[in-house]
Write a protein that holds these residues in place. Structure first.
Motif, PDB file in Angstrom:
ATOM      1  N   PHE A 231      -1.193  10.857  13.710  1.00 42.76           N
ATOM      2  CA  PHE A 231      -2.138  10.536  12.651  1.00 42.76           C
ATOM      3  C   PHE A 231      -1.644  11.174  11.375  1.00 42.76           C
ATOM      4  O   PHE A 231      -1.373  12.381  11.337  1.00 42.76           O
ATOM      5  CB  PHE A 231      -3.548  11.035  12.975  1.00 42.76           C
ATOM      6  N   ASP A 233      -2.120  12.668   7.955  1.00 48.03           N
ATOM      7  CA  ASP A 233      -3.043  13.240   6.965  1.00 48.03           C
ATOM      8  C   ASP A 233      -2.574  12.866   5.560  1.00 48.03           C
ATOM      9  O   ASP A 233      -3.385  12.559   4.688  1.00 48.03           O
ATOM     10  CB  ASP A 233      -3.094  14.764   7.112  1.00 48.03           C
ATOM     11  N   VAL A 234      -1.252  12.929   5.360  1.00 50.07           N
ATOM     12  CA  VAL A 234      -0.644  12.513   4.093  1.00 50.07           C
ATOM     13  C   VAL A 234       0.613  11.723   4.427  1.00 50.07           C
ATOM     14  O   VAL A 234       1.395  12.124   5.297  1.00 50.07           O
ATOM     15  CB  VAL A 234      -0.276  13.727   3.202  1.00 50.07           C
ATOM     16  N   ASP A 236       3.416   9.560   2.000  1.00 48.35           N
ATOM     17  CA  ASP A 236       3.766   9.072   0.669  1.00 48.35           C
ATOM     18  C   ASP A 236       5.281   9.064   0.523  1.00 48.35           C
ATOM     19  O   ASP A 236       5.892  10.042   0.094  1.00 48.35           O
ATOM     20  CB  ASP A 236       3.116   9.948  -0.397  1.00 48.35           C
ATOM     21  N   GLN A 284       2.750   4.181   1.260  1.00 46.86           N
ATOM     22  CA  GLN A 284       1.563   4.873   1.749  1.00 46.86           C
ATOM     23  C   GLN A 284       0.935   4.106   2.916  1.00 46.86           C
ATOM     24  O   GLN A 284      -0.263   4.211   3.178  1.00 46.86           O
ATOM     25  CB  GLN A 284       0.557   5.061   0.618  1.00 46.86           C
ATOM     26  N   HIS A 287      -0.877   6.342   5.412  1.00 39.84           N
ATOM     27  CA  HIS A 287      -1.768   7.378   4.891  1.00 39.84           C
ATOM     28  C   HIS A 287      -3.164   7.249   5.496  1.00 39.84           C
ATOM     29  O   HIS A 287      -3.796   6.197   5.422  1.00 39.84           O
ATOM     30  CB  HIS A 287      -1.844   7.278   3.370  1.00 39.84           C
ATOM     31  N   GLN A 288      -3.614   8.334   6.136  1.00 38.38           N
ATOM     32  CA  GLN A 288      -4.930   8.375   6.803  1.00 38.38           C
ATOM     33  C   GLN A 288      -5.042   7.304   7.894  1.00 38.38           C
ATOM     34  O   GLN A 288      -6.113   6.774   8.167  1.00 38.38           O
ATOM     35  CB  GLN A 288      -6.063   8.209   5.791  1.00 38.38           C
ATOM     36  N   ARG A 289      -3.900   7.015   8.536  1.00 32.16           N
ATOM     37  CA  ARG A 289      -3.872   6.035   9.624  1.00 32.16           C
ATOM     38  C   ARG A 289      -3.088   6.599  10.794  1.00 32.16           C
ATOM     39  O   ARG A 289      -2.334   7.564  10.667  1.00 32.16           O
ATOM     40  CB  ARG A 289      -3.251   4.717   9.163  1.00 32.16           C
ATOM     41  N   SER A 290      -3.229   5.958  11.938  1.00 26.17           N
ATOM     42  CA  SER A 290      -2.538   6.401  13.143  1.00 26.17           C
ATOM     43  C   SER A 290      -1.481   5.389  13.546  1.00 26.17           C
ATOM     44  O   SER A 290      -1.551   4.208  13.197  1.00 26.17           O
ATOM     45  CB  SER A 290      -3.535   6.609  14.292  1.00 26.17           C
ATOM     46  N   MET A 321       1.755  14.985   9.469  1.00 22.95           N
ATOM     47  CA  MET A 321       1.158  14.206  10.542  1.00 22.95           C
ATOM     48  C   MET A 321       0.834  15.113  11.737  1.00 22.95           C
ATOM     49  O   MET A 321       1.635  15.965  12.097  1.00 22.95           O
ATOM     50  CB  MET A 321       2.112  13.088  10.993  1.00 22.95           C
ATOM     51  N   SER A 322      -0.317  14.918  12.309  1.00 29.33           N
ATOM     52  CA  SER A 322      -0.634  15.574  13.566  1.00 29.33           C
ATOM     53  C   SER A 322      -0.153  14.662  14.690  1.00 29.33           C
ATOM     54  O   SER A 322      -0.189  13.441  14.586  1.00 29.33           O
ATOM     55  CB  SER A 322      -2.127  15.839  13.683  1.00 29.33           C
TER      56      SER A 322
END
Length: 326
Positions: A231, A233-234, A236, A284, A287-290, A321-322
């Motif tokens: 996932f 988090d950022v 770019d 992006q 971004h904020q996606r898995s 990313m996690s």
């Protein structure tokens, strides 16, 4: 122990260790020192780089035996001058350069780690780690680092063990089982826990990431694991167009000057407006996606940055990313 065996052991030690009096300083190593330990910590001297003049700090890591095949460097803290854009983000002011690596590091990279191949021989048992620091305005905050260096040993007969190590088996015994820590060949980073965080270099500074890099980020996989989930988090990275995957990130026809920064997730499935199957991701798009990869074989991602900067107004912050191995 027989006198003969003692003499042989001493001779082997002299041949393999060749310690220089005054260089070895213990579990923490000062500039100019040589470590003969399996694990040592490199700590920046107080006030280094703050007097305005360019300076340097070099360390030598001496193999504890011929079985050593990798070094793992953990950046407990790591803050050098960030990359500067000339013409793309690169380490021009401060650099960490290491023998056997074909690139330099700089910026804020605390919490990161890297693996360095190491193939000691009887003729050359050391590997150099160099911090080269550019000039600063007097009184300006200087660089600092705290880097844990661990020597990892390959078992005799392993594909990545040196031939010299195999020949010297009767002379040099290993007492460490490092199999769980050894990175697969070609991996710059190797994450051994089932969950964690991955970042581009210099992400802690808010970017930009270093240009003209290409490296593998690998993860430990067991027989029970079926997929790698991430996932962002950022996210770019520069992109050729707004789509942000595959042909946006990489052209099948070589095109000079075209942006080709991307993170390659082999046969990834990204959760966007609709699920997208792709390999390369940029812009992006994540971004904020898995995104998930469920290929057989080793789990690995591949990051590529080119020698251009700011294409289509991109800021090139990087990624954080996690991940989860399931």
């Amino acid at each position: 122990m027989s006198i003969f065996k003692s003499v042989v052991t001493l001779a082997v030690c002299v041949q393999l260790c060749n310690q220089v009096v005054g260089q070895f300083t213990g579990p923490t190593l000062a500039c100019g020192g040589t470590s003969l330990l399996k694990t040592t910590t490199l700590i920046s001297p107080a006030q280094i780089g703050t007097n305005g003049a360019a300076t340097s700090c070099s360390y030598n890591i001496r193999a504890i035996n011929l079985r050593v095949c990798q070094l793992r460097l953990d950046f407990n803290s790591f803050n050098l001058a960030p990359p500067t854009v000339n013409p793309y983000p690169a380490c021009h002011i401060d650099t960490l350069s290491i023998a056997n690596l074909d690139f330099n590091l700089c910026g804020e990279n605390s919490g990161q780690h890297i693996y360095v191949p190491f193939s000691p021989t009887l003729a050359n048992m050391t590997l150099a780690i160099n911090f080269n620091l550019g000039s600063r305005i007097p009184g300006q905050v200087g660089p600092y680092w705290n880097v844990r260096v661990q020597q990892l040993e390959c078992p005799v007969g392993a594909a990545f063990a040196s031939k010299a190590a195999v020949r010297a088996e009767s002379l040099v015994k290993t007492f460490h089982n490092d199999l769980g820590e050894l990175a697969p060949t070609g991996c710059l980073q190797y994450h051994t826990t089932p969950t964690g965080i991955i970042k581009s270099f210099n992400f802690n500074n808010g970017g930009p990431y270093i240009g003209n890099m290409n490296y593998a980020i690998c993860f430990r996989r067991t027989r029970a694991n079926s997929s790698l989930k991430l996932f962002a988090d950022v996210f770019d990275l520069a992109a050729g167009d707004a789509t942000g995957y595959d042909s946006s990130c990489y052209s099948n026809i070589e095109t000079p000057g075209r942006s080709e920064d991307y993170l390659l997730v082999p046969e990834g499935v990204a959760q966007m407006e609709q699920n997208v199957r792709a390999n390369r991701f940029c812009g992006q798009s994540l971004h904020q996606r898995s995104v998930e990869s469920s290929l057989p074989g080793p789990f690995a991602l591949y990051f590529n940055s080119d020698s251009t900067y700011g294409a289509n107004g991109a800021t090139e912050t990087g990624f954080q990313m996690s991940y989860q191995i399931v």
